[in-house]
Design a protein around this motif. Sequence first.
Motif, short mmCIF file in Angstrom:
data_model
loop_
_atom_site.label_atom_id
_atom_site.label_comp_id
_atom_site.label_asym_id
_atom_site.label_seq_id
_atom_site.Cartn_x
_atom_site.Cartn_y
_atom_site.Cartn_z
N SER A 33 73.03 0.49 -30.62
CA SER A 33 73.47 0.98 -29.31
C SER A 33 72.34 1.21 -28.33
O SER A 33 72.55 1.25 -27.12
CB SER A 33 74.25 2.29 -29.48
OG SER A 33 73.44 3.30 -30.06
N ARG A 34 71.10 1.34 -28.83
CA ARG A 34 69.98 1.60 -27.92
C ARG A 34 68.69 1.09 -28.54
O ARG A 34 68.67 0.61 -29.66
CB ARG A 34 69.87 3.10 -27.63
CG ARG A 34 69.70 3.97 -28.85
CD ARG A 34 69.99 5.43 -28.55
NE ARG A 34 69.93 6.25 -29.75
CZ ARG A 34 68.93 7.06 -30.05
NH1 ARG A 34 67.88 7.15 -29.25
NH2 ARG A 34 68.95 7.79 -31.15
N LYS A 90 69.56 -2.47 -29.33
CA LYS A 90 70.17 -3.02 -28.12
C LYS A 90 69.50 -4.32 -27.73
O LYS A 90 70.17 -5.31 -27.38
CB LYS A 90 70.06 -2.00 -26.99
CG LYS A 90 70.57 -2.52 -25.66
CD LYS A 90 70.37 -1.47 -24.56
CE LYS A 90 70.79 -2.02 -23.19
NZ LYS A 90 70.58 -1.01 -22.11
N TYR A 95 81.49 -2.48 -29.87
CA TYR A 95 80.90 -1.29 -30.49
C TYR A 95 81.89 -0.65 -31.44
O TYR A 95 83.05 -0.42 -31.08
CB TYR A 95 80.49 -0.27 -29.43
CG TYR A 95 79.96 1.02 -30.03
CD1 TYR A 95 78.64 1.12 -30.46
CD2 TYR A 95 80.78 2.15 -30.16
CE1 TYR A 95 78.16 2.30 -31.02
CE2 TYR A 95 80.30 3.33 -30.71
CZ TYR A 95 78.99 3.40 -31.14
OH TYR A 95 78.51 4.55 -31.70
N VAL A 109 77.67 -1.67 -22.97
CA VAL A 109 78.47 -2.62 -23.73
C VAL A 109 79.60 -3.21 -22.88
O VAL A 109 79.98 -4.38 -23.04
CB VAL A 109 79.04 -1.96 -25.00
CG1 VAL A 109 80.01 -2.90 -25.73
CG2 VAL A 109 77.91 -1.55 -25.94
N GLN A 155 81.54 4.69 -26.92
CA GLN A 155 80.88 3.41 -26.73
C GLN A 155 79.82 3.51 -25.64
O GLN A 155 80.06 4.09 -24.58
CB GLN A 155 81.92 2.35 -26.35
CG GLN A 155 81.33 1.00 -26.02
CD GLN A 155 82.39 -0.06 -25.84
OE1 GLN A 155 83.02 -0.48 -26.80
NE2 GLN A 155 82.59 -0.50 -24.60
N PRO A 156 78.62 2.93 -25.87
CA PRO A 156 77.59 2.94 -24.82
C PRO A 156 78.07 2.23 -23.56
O PRO A 156 78.77 1.21 -23.64
CB PRO A 156 76.43 2.17 -25.47
CG PRO A 156 76.67 2.28 -26.94
CD PRO A 156 78.15 2.31 -27.12
#
Length: 245
Positions: free
Chosen positions: A14-15, A19, A53, A45, A41-42
């Motif tokens: 996610s990061r 990412k 996600y 996305v 969810q980020p």
Amino acid sequence: MKLRNRVILITGGSRGLGKSMALGCAAEGGEVIITGRSSVQPEWVYQYEQVSYYQQDVGCLESTKKVLERVFNQYAQIDVLVNNAGINRDHLFKDMSLDDWNEVINTNLTGPFICSKAVLPYFIDQGYGKIINISSAAATRVNIGQANYCTAKAGVEMLTKVLAIELPRIGNITVNCIQPGVFEEGMGEELMSREKVWDKYKPRFASGRPGYGNELASSLVFLASDESNYINGHVLEVNGGLMWV
């Protein structure tokens, strides 16, 4: 489009470097599923149709099985597992608690074991699969205050080599590892924010700089693609010539 028609699952995507790797795989045509502990969810996305996600606790077998079932139900295949999820709980050994130790070992080492174990039946059934573990320069270079982290990452590299010998005997499965150095994204960002520490660390780079996320992503794309089909059990150092001392 090196990853067209490939489904890639990236834990901890996610990061940070996760990412960067996810975006690199999507840019090469892959369908990318990233996972993380958060139920939210980020935001980034939503901008990418090829990235999804799912919530996952990599240290929990049941959570991991549910994610893999979801992926398979949606795409009818899982081609590449990237064991990237990782945490740090840095303390000098005399101050390190058992919880500090267990949390890092559970996420950084038991996590790749659980995820690899859970994805194996899918790889065997489809007759193909790739596991790519993300290690760290800390696996081979001592960092004060990281007894838990260094131990876990060293274990990831040995797990890679054992599975690379065992799994091809039961299917067309390869297992490799990427060992990143310090990058501007992820945990490297924290290191660089500590100016005095970074000033001492920086001279260890032959390249004179940290890495960029896209430089790690290109290495992952290579190992996830058909171009690396005859590479197995390899630990690829991506660190700009990080010295040992």
